[in-house]
Design an enzyme around this catalytic site. Structure first.
Site, PDB file in Angstrom:
ATOM      1  N   ILE A 130      -7.791   7.546  -0.872  1.00 51.01           N
ATOM      2  CA  ILE A 130      -7.803   6.067  -1.064  1.00 51.01           C
ATOM      3  C   ILE A 130      -8.545   5.682   0.118  1.00 51.01           C
ATOM      4  CG2 ILE A 130      -5.503   6.486   0.136  1.00 51.01           C
ATOM      5  CD1 ILE A 130      -4.412   3.703  -1.206  1.00 51.01           C
ATOM      6  N   SER A 131      -9.235   4.636  -0.308  1.00 56.96           N
ATOM      7  CA  SER A 131     -10.284   3.893   0.777  1.00 56.96           C
ATOM      8  C   SER A 131      -9.320   3.396   2.033  1.00 56.96           C
ATOM      9  CB  SER A 131     -11.183   2.767   0.247  1.00 56.96           C
ATOM     10  OG  SER A 131     -11.676   3.453  -0.858  1.00 56.96           O
ATOM     11  N   ALA A 132      -9.898   3.180   3.129  1.00 55.75           N
ATOM     12  CA  ALA A 132      -9.181   2.521   4.128  1.00 55.75           C
ATOM     13  C   ALA A 132      -9.296   1.093   3.977  1.00 55.75           C
ATOM     14  CB  ALA A 132     -10.138   2.694   5.551  1.00 55.75           C
ATOM     15  N   ARG A 188       1.046  -1.261  -0.064  1.00 50.17           N
ATOM     16  CA  ARG A 188      -0.076   0.134   0.120  1.00 50.17           C
ATOM     17  C   ARG A 188       0.845   1.103  -0.084  1.00 50.17           C
ATOM     18  NH1 ARG A 188      -3.738   2.925   3.863  1.00 50.17           N
ATOM     19  NH2 ARG A 188      -5.533   3.499   2.708  1.00 50.17           N
TER      20      ARG A 188
END
Ligand code: SAH
Length: 227
Positions: A65-67, A39
């Protein structure tokens, strides 16, 4: 402080452990993808140190950016498997597309799984392509610049559709582009909140909707997006 590859890997393993304990990560193929995809190579440079916090992070142009837990919930709900054809709406950094690619088209796979991902902002398309190239996923992820609210008929039907921006309602073209037996996850606005929905198309073409959880995504733009 600069973290090296090994330090990021340790943090990544710790986050995966936590998501497994929380019951969010369950399937071996999804767990494997989370352990493999870095990530830290997708978040922006100034947020690199926060790569393994379970939080969304800002990217560019007020997008995010999503969790990790949200990516996990979505991948699990889609029940992705090797060889699947996946459509993602909202490429952003390319991280979620890389996770999907790692599941449906791992390097050793003989099956022809792939991911098509659409992003509306050209700047983000460029950013995602850079990230996916550096991390070795660009051969399995096709990034397209355009309005994904209408889907991408060129490669339809898809076994799985992943929408990572909140829509006012489920866009009809996306339901059409789902294969029989296919699944879609999509955040849909509901008053002041949003619901993450699972849309299933049965083998006989019947459509089923299930509530997964409440969520917070940026708004879907384009023809079937928010005005
Ligand atoms: N999946 C991404 C996070 C996406 S955030 C990741 O892993 O990093 C949502 C993204 O959807 C934003 O980048 C936004 O620009 C994009 N988006 C919004 N409306 C869109 C549309 N109609 N078509 C394609 N992309 C859209």
């Amino acid at each position: 402080m600069m973290l090296d590859k090994q330090a990021f890997l340790r943090q990544r393993k710790r986050l995966v452990q936590m998501l497994m304990e929380e019951g969010v990560l369950k399937s071996p193929n999804v767990i494997r993808a989370f352990l493999v995809v870095p990530r830290e190579e997708f978040v922006t440079y100034q947020h690199r140190l926060y790569s393994y916090l379970d939080n969304p992070l800002p990217t560019f142009l007020n997008q995010t950016i999503s969790a990790p837990h949200m990516c996990a919930i979505m991948c699990e709900a889609l029940q992705l498997k090797e060889g699947d054809k996946v459509l993602e709406i909202g490429t952003g950094t390319g991280y979620h597309a890389a996770l999907c690619a790692e599941i449906v088209a791992p390097k050793y796979s003989e099956k022809k799984g792939f991911v098509v991902s659409i992003e509306i902002f050209p700047e983000l398309v460029r950013y995602a392509i850079e990230n996916l190239t550096r991390t070795g996923y660009i051969d399995r992820v096709k990034v397209v610049c355009g309005d994904g609210s209408e889907g991408y008929p060129e490669y339809a039907p898809y076994n799985a559709i992943l929408v990572t921006a909140a829509a006012p309602r489920v866009p009809e073209p996306l339901i059409e582009q789902l294969a029989p037996g296919g699944r879609m996850v999509i955040p849909v606005e509901r008053g002041w909140t949003q619901e993450l929905l699972l849309i299933e198309k049965t083998e006989s073409g019947e459509i089923r909707r299930k509530f997964i959880t409440y969520c917070v995504f940026v708004k879907l733009r384009g023809k079937y997006g928010s005005p």
